[in-house]
Every structure is written in structure tokens, then in C-alpha cells.
Design an enzyme around this catalytic site. Structure first.
Site, PDB file in Angstrom:
ATOM      1  N   ASP A 191       0.797  -1.734  -0.486  1.00 40.78           N
ATOM      2  CA  ASP A 191       0.195  -0.048  -0.227  1.00 40.78           C
ATOM      3  C   ASP A 191       1.196   1.241  -0.103  1.00 40.78           C
ATOM      4  OD1 ASP A 191      -2.681   1.383   0.662  1.00 40.78           O
ATOM      5  OD2 ASP A 191      -1.593   1.788   2.435  1.00 40.78           O
ATOM      6  N   GLU A 275      -2.033  -1.219  -6.074  1.00 36.89           N
ATOM      7  CA  GLU A 275      -2.851  -0.341  -6.276  1.00 36.89           C
ATOM      8  C   GLU A 275      -3.115   0.272  -7.790  1.00 36.89           C
ATOM      9  OE1 GLU A 275      -6.385   2.270  -4.218  1.00 36.89           O
ATOM     10  OE2 GLU A 275      -4.490   1.702  -3.262  1.00 36.89           O
ATOM     11  N   CYS A 328     -12.760  -4.457   6.131  1.00 35.83           N
ATOM     12  CA  CYS A 328     -12.024  -5.055   7.143  1.00 35.83           C
ATOM     13  C   CYS A 328     -11.642  -7.025   6.668  1.00 35.83           C
ATOM     14  CB  CYS A 328     -13.195  -5.276   8.287  1.00 35.83           C
ATOM     15  SG  CYS A 328     -12.052  -6.258  10.028  1.00 35.83           S
ATOM     16  N   CYS A 331     -12.940 -10.048   8.616  1.00 34.40           N
ATOM     17  CA  CYS A 331     -14.394 -10.500   9.172  1.00 34.40           C
ATOM     18  C   CYS A 331     -14.859  -9.759   7.530  1.00 34.40           C
ATOM     19  CB  CYS A 331     -15.685 -10.027  10.032  1.00 34.40           C
ATOM     20  SG  CYS A 331     -15.556  -8.309  10.066  1.00 34.40           S
ATOM     21  N   CYS A 347     -13.184  -2.300  13.996  1.00 32.56           N
ATOM     22  CA  CYS A 347     -14.947  -2.914  13.213  1.00 32.56           C
ATOM     23  C   CYS A 347     -15.519  -3.636  14.208  1.00 32.56           C
ATOM     24  CB  CYS A 347     -13.709  -4.030  12.466  1.00 32.56           C
ATOM     25  SG  CYS A 347     -15.188  -5.201  11.452  1.00 32.56           S
ATOM     26  N   CYS A 349     -16.387  -6.696  14.057  1.00 32.05           N
ATOM     27  CA  CYS A 349     -15.834  -7.454  15.335  1.00 32.05           C
ATOM     28  C   CYS A 349     -14.758  -7.362  16.366  1.00 32.05           C
ATOM     29  CB  CYS A 349     -15.515  -8.181  14.162  1.00 32.05           C
ATOM     30  SG  CYS A 349     -14.017  -7.557  12.741  1.00 32.05           S
ATOM     31  N   ASP A 356      -2.934   0.737   6.935  1.00 27.46           N
ATOM     32  CA  ASP A 356      -2.326   1.509   6.050  1.00 27.46           C
ATOM     33  C   ASP A 356      -2.509  -0.556   5.615  1.00 27.46           C
ATOM     34  OD1 ASP A 356      -2.234   4.227   5.057  1.00 27.46           O
ATOM     35  OD2 ASP A 356      -0.288   4.177   6.380  1.00 27.46           O
TER      36      ASP A 356
END
Length: 399
Positions: A191, A275, A328, A331, A347, A349, A356
């Protein structure tokens, strides 16, 4: 496991210090190359307006006629090979234009365009580590910062001068030392960012060296002095060279950092997932343009891709619309919003994510989906079609 040798044609670039006579000869050559390129482009543009096409052979015949005129007789004073190569470069530019891979060729500027001349084997002699170009009585004084491959015989030599006044020579030759590395199962998601230059799916972060910031004060001072100089004066030329030297120093440091990082990544990993960033659009943000340009994400990707091709690795570019930061990695829940100011989030969860690192893990998962399921990526570099990695990954994690 057998290790294959890839036939790679590689350019080895060195700095050299010409004599006054050599510098004058090369400067004349640069000017003649630019003149021939512009004349041929003008002729082909006029023919294009008449709905006609001019190919390389026709432009080469034009060059012969130009040399016979009194106005352009000075073209005979330099080697003919760089002039012919300029016509070949123009032919490639038009081929790319007609193939819709590039825009229409533009004229070369005396002040802004790159100063370079390309010599083929008939216009230079390379023997015992000495290089002598056509129309020159002495060999170039080259600083051999690294050795050429054993038995290397350059097929093309390109001489150039950058804006800072430095002279470079690039020798294109086969490099049998480049071999495909042994296959490994290692894969990594990468990333790109500004707070940290790169963040890996392993949790490692590469600090952003911010090369431009180190010289920002000196650069601003040099640019202010340049702005005060009279146009087309000798003092303005000196001031412009000082600004160019600072820019060159920044670019050299940036390039060195990226070479070290990309070489390490390619050696350690079989699959590298990045990306597909639209840097050209991102730099339109006036607040972040300088930082994004200094990070050199496009240059990083370019280095990663050609080194991966050299050593038998795979680079996967995930769709730019893939919500790597909002998803996430544990999950699969997709957050509604994720402003840039949020560097860590929790999150539903209960998993707490570094923004990052989480993005890098999601990129790696999307890249594995590309490899396993044939999902499409952007841009389409091989076979078109297939479901996007973003859609596959989200649908796979939904309950």
C-alpha cells in the site's frame, strides 16, 4: 529447480566528461537531431492535412534533399546516424499514435526538450573499455561506476546532457547475468502512502524520506534568484543550472531509494500486489500534489514491473476502486466512510486495524483472488474479461 536465463537487453548508464571539442561536437549533434526531427514532423503534419501519409523511407529521402540545400548544409557536419535515428524515433511516435497508444507527436524545444543523440554500431567503436564516437578523434572519458557484462558488445550508444549540464552515455547490450529467480510461495501486498512511503501486508512500514523537503529551502532560494535574472541573459542561464542541479540531486536520491526497495521486494517475493493508482489525477489536488510527486508512486511501479519481468516474478495491479482501506481484513465488513484523517479504526467484529496495514492485507487478498480465480485487474495487461477482484472479494466475504 532449474533456473532459466532470460535474454534481457539492458542499458548501462555512465557519466562522462567530454573535452571542449567533444562537447562542441555533441552540442551541434543535439541541435541537428532536433532540427531534423522538427522538419520531418512538420512535413508529415502537412501531408496528414492533405490526407497523405509519409513513412520513414520518404522522410529519409527528404533528409538527403535537405542536406543538399545551402540553408541546411550544416547537417553534413555531424554524423548522419543520429539524424537517421531521429527519423526512426519519429516513425515509432507515429506508429504509437495511429495505434492509439500515444497522442500526436510534438515538436522538440531548444530549451525544454531532452538533449540526446543515438548512435548505432556503425557510428561508434567500443574496444578495450574505450568508446569513440563518429566524427571524434578521441575516446570519451567515461567514469566506469560498474562493469559491463563479460564480453558485452553494445548495439546502441545514446549520449545525453541533462538540465544540470551533466553528460551521460548509455550503452545498450545483452545482459546474460540476469536470471529468473527460483520460484517461491511468498506474496506481499503493498500500500502506497504519504505518512509512510510504503506499507506491507506483513506489517512492515517504509518511512517516507521526503527527499524534496530536505532541499526545499535551497530550492526556493535558487528559484527566487532565477526569477530576478533578465530573460535570455548569461546570468539567467547560470541561475537555471543551479536550480537544475538541486532538482537533479533530489531525483538521484529518490531513484536510489526506489531501486533499493524494489530490488529487495522482487528478490523476496514471487507475487507482488499493488493498487492501480491514477497519479495523474491525484496530483491535481493542490494540497497534496508536491507530496505525491515526491513519493514517485509511478516510478516505483515502473521499477517493480520491469524487475519482476527480469527475474520471473508477478506484479498484480488491483482495481483502483477496490475499497482496501474501508474493508475489514478480518471479517469483510465494509465501513461506510473512512476519511484520510483516520489512521486506525475498530471494526464491528472488535478487530482494531492500522489503516495502511489493513489496506495492504486487503490488496494481497484481492491479488490472490486474481491469481486463483482469474479476476480482472486494471489495466488489462494480458487477457481481458473476468470478474473484478473487488467484487469477488466482497461477495466471497458476505454472509
Amino acid at each position: 529447480m532449474s533456473v532459466t536465463t532470460s535474454q534481457v537487453r539492458r542499458a548501462f548508464k555512465y557519466r562522462f566528461y567530454p573535452t571542449d571539442a567533444q562537447a562542441a561536437e555533441l552540442s551541434r549533434t543535439f541541435g541537428c537531431v532536433r532540427k531534423v526531427y522538427n522538419l520531418a514532423l512538420a512535413a508529415r503534419t502537412e501531408a496528414w492535412a492533405r490526407q497523405e501519409r509519409v513513412n520513414y523511407n520518404q522522410s529519409s529521402a527528404m533528409l538527403t534533399a535537405w542536406k543538399q540545400t545551402e540553408e541546411l548544409a550544416y547537417l553534413n557536419e555531424v554524423s548522419s546516424v543520429p539524424l537517421q535515428q531521429a527519423l526512426r524515433h519519429l516513425q515509432v511516435a507515429f506508429t504509437n499514435f495511429f495505434g492509439k497508444r500515444a497522442r500526436y507527436p510534438r515538436f522538440k524545444s531548444r530549451k525544454k526538450s531532452r538533449k540526446s543523440a543515438e548512435y548505432t554500431a556503425s557510428a561508434f567503436r567500443f574496444r578495450d573499455g574505450e568508446l569513440r564516437l563518429a566524427k571524434m578523434s578521441e575516446s570519451l572519458r567515461i567514469v566506469w561506476s560498474r562493469p559491463l557484462p563479460d564480453g558485452a558488445s553494445p548495439s546502441t550508444v545514446t549520449v545525453s546532457q541533462d538540465a544540470a549540464g551533466r553528460w551521460f552515455v548509455s550503452l545498450l547490450c545483452d545482459d546474460p547475468s540476469i536470471k529468473h529467480l527460483p520460484t517461491t510461495d511468498a506474496a506481499i501486498g503493498i500500500d502506497a502512502g504519504l505518512d509512510h512511503l510504503l506499507t506491507f501486508s506483513t506489517g512492515e512500514k517504509i518511512a517516507n524520506p521526503r527527499h524534496e523537503r530536505r532541499d526545499r529551502v535551497a530550492l526556493a532560494k535558487a528559484q527566487r534568484r532565477l526569477a530576478k535574472k533578465a530573460k535570455d541573459s548569461a546570468n539567467r542561464t547560470k541561475a537555471r543550472h543551479k536550480v537544475a542541479k538541486i532538482h537533479a540531486r533530489i531525483a538521484d536520491r529518490r531513484r536510489d531509494t526506489l531501486h533499493k526497495i524494489t530490488t529487495r521486494l522482487v528478490r523476496e517475493n514471487q507475487t507482488l500486489v499493488i493498487e492501480d493508482l491514477t497519479v495523474r489525477n491525484m496530483v491535481k489536488n493542490r494540497k497534496l500534489a508536491r507530496a505525491i510527486s515526491d513519493a514517485a508512486w509511478s516510478q516505483f511501479r515502473s521499477m517493480l514491473e520491469y524487475k519482476a519481468a527480469w527475474y520471473g516474478r508477478e506484479v498484480i495491479a488491483v482495481d483502483r476502486w477496490f475499497p482496501s482501506s474501508k474493508l475489514c481484513s478480518s471479517c469483510g465488513t465494509l465501513a461506510d466512510e473512512m476519511p484520510l484523517s483516520v489512521r486506525a479504526w475498530t471494526c464491528e467484529c472488535g478487530m482494531t486495524h492500522d489503516r495502511d496495514v489493513n489496506a495492504a492485507k486487503n490488496l494481497l487478498a484481492a491479488g490472490r483472488a486474481v491469481t486463483a480465480c482469474g479476476a480482472g485487474v486494471r489495466p488489462q495487461r494480458s487477457s481481458p474479461g473476468g470478474q473484478s477482484a473487488m467484487k469477488q472479494e466482497i461477495s466471497r466475504r458476505e454472509p
